[in-house]
Design a protein around this motif. Structure first.
Motif, short mmCIF file in Angstrom:
data_model
loop_
_atom_site.label_atom_id
_atom_site.label_comp_id
_atom_site.label_asym_id
_atom_site.label_seq_id
_atom_site.Cartn_x
_atom_site.Cartn_y
_atom_site.Cartn_z
N LYS A 149 0.81 -1.23 0.00
CA LYS A 149 0.00 0.00 0.00
C LYS A 149 0.84 1.28 0.00
CE LYS A 149 -0.39 -0.25 5.02
NZ LYS A 149 -1.27 -0.46 6.17
N THR B 116 3.15 3.42 15.54
CA THR B 116 3.73 2.10 15.83
C THR B 116 5.00 1.82 15.02
OG1 THR B 116 2.33 1.09 14.12
CG2 THR B 116 1.47 1.09 16.39
N SER B 117 5.44 2.76 14.16
CA SER B 117 6.59 2.50 13.28
C SER B 117 7.59 3.65 13.36
CB SER B 117 6.14 2.37 11.82
OG SER B 117 5.13 1.41 11.70
N1 LIG Z 1 11.53 -0.10 7.14
C1 LIG Z 1 10.50 0.63 6.66
N2 LIG Z 1 9.34 0.02 6.34
C2 LIG Z 1 8.31 0.76 5.88
C3 LIG Z 1 8.41 2.15 5.75
C4 LIG Z 1 9.66 2.75 6.07
O1 LIG Z 1 9.84 3.98 5.95
N3 LIG Z 1 10.66 1.98 6.53
N4 LIG Z 1 7.33 2.87 5.34
C5 LIG Z 1 6.16 2.32 5.07
C6 LIG Z 1 4.96 3.15 4.71
O2 LIG Z 1 5.30 4.50 4.45
C7 LIG Z 1 3.75 3.05 5.69
O3 LIG Z 1 2.87 4.15 5.61
C8 LIG Z 1 4.03 2.84 7.13
O4 LIG Z 1 4.00 1.47 7.33
P1 LIG Z 1 3.16 0.67 8.42
O5 LIG Z 1 3.83 0.74 9.74
O6 LIG Z 1 2.97 -0.68 7.85
O7 LIG Z 1 1.80 1.49 8.51
P2 LIG Z 1 0.40 1.05 9.11
O8 LIG Z 1 -0.46 2.26 9.12
O9 LIG Z 1 -0.12 -0.14 8.37
O10 LIG Z 1 0.74 0.65 10.60
P3 LIG Z 1 -0.09 -0.23 11.64
O11 LIG Z 1 0.18 0.41 12.96
O12 LIG Z 1 0.47 -1.61 11.56
O13 LIG Z 1 -1.54 -0.15 11.26
C9 LIG Z 1 6.02 0.86 5.06
N5 LIG Z 1 7.14 0.14 5.57
#
Ligand SMILES: Nc1nc2c(c(=O)[nH]1)N=C([C@H](O)[C@H](O)COP(=O)(O)OP(=O)(O)OP(=O)(O)O)CN2
Length: 135
Positions: free
Chosen positions: A25, A128-129
């Motif tokens: 996505k 969360t990220s």
């Molecule tokens: N190592 C990385 N992985 C991902 C990045 C990144 O910058 N570094 N970025 C993304 C996307 O931009 C995404 O919007 C964020 O990912 P994600 O955490 O999966 O987002 P969610 O809203 O799905 O988080 P939940 O808290 O799990 O709902 C992807 N990966």
């Protein structure tokens, strides 16, 4: 005894981006309210300051927040996005895919160029990220 400290300040900014290489996505244009934590290392001066939090705030606002906030961050080799959006809105052209990791490295370089002894950059992309760059 000399004591080495880290001080930090936290910022928030809103930014639109996409990851052109991503199979999921995140290849679609989307936005985040990012949280940025900037850590500076140092030995306190005679007053007990590593540096004034206010000075740190002004530098980070100037170098990072005022540039990225409410912008569309575009990887300069992402032709689709360049064609669609460059020159429109507040487009910030960057020489890398706008992952949290790459943004951390870019932020650190810009702040180091302002003579800050950066020890850590933490960039929360979502609640969360996050990416953590330790220097
Ligand atoms: N190592 C990385 N992985 C991902 C990045 C990144 O910058 N570094 N970025 C993304 C996307 O931009 C995404 O919007 C964020 O990912 P994600 O955490 O999966 O987002 P969610 O809203 O799905 O988080 P939940 O808290 O799990 O709902 C992807 N990966």
């Amino acid at each position: 005894m000399t004591q080495l400290f880290e001080i930090s300040k936290t910022f928030h900014f809103d930014m639109t981006h996409r990851l052109s290489f991503h199979q999921g996505k995140c290849r679609h244009l989307h936005g985040h309210t990012y949280t940025l934590e900037v850590y500076v290392r140092g030995v306190p001066d005679k007053h007990g300051f590593v540096m004034d939090f206010g000075d740190l705030k002004h530098i980070v606002k100037e170098e990072i927040v005022d540039i990225l906030d409410h912008s569309v961050a575009i990887y300069e080799k992402d032709v689709t996005l360049v064609d669609a959006l460059s020159g429109k809105f507040r487009a910030v052209m960057l020489p890398f895919e706008t992952t949290a990791e790459n943004l951390c490295a870019w932020i650190a370089r810009r702040l180091q160029a302002r003579n800050l002894d950066i020890s850590k950059i933490i960039l929360w992309e979502t609640p969360t990220s996050k990416a953590v760059l330790t220097l």
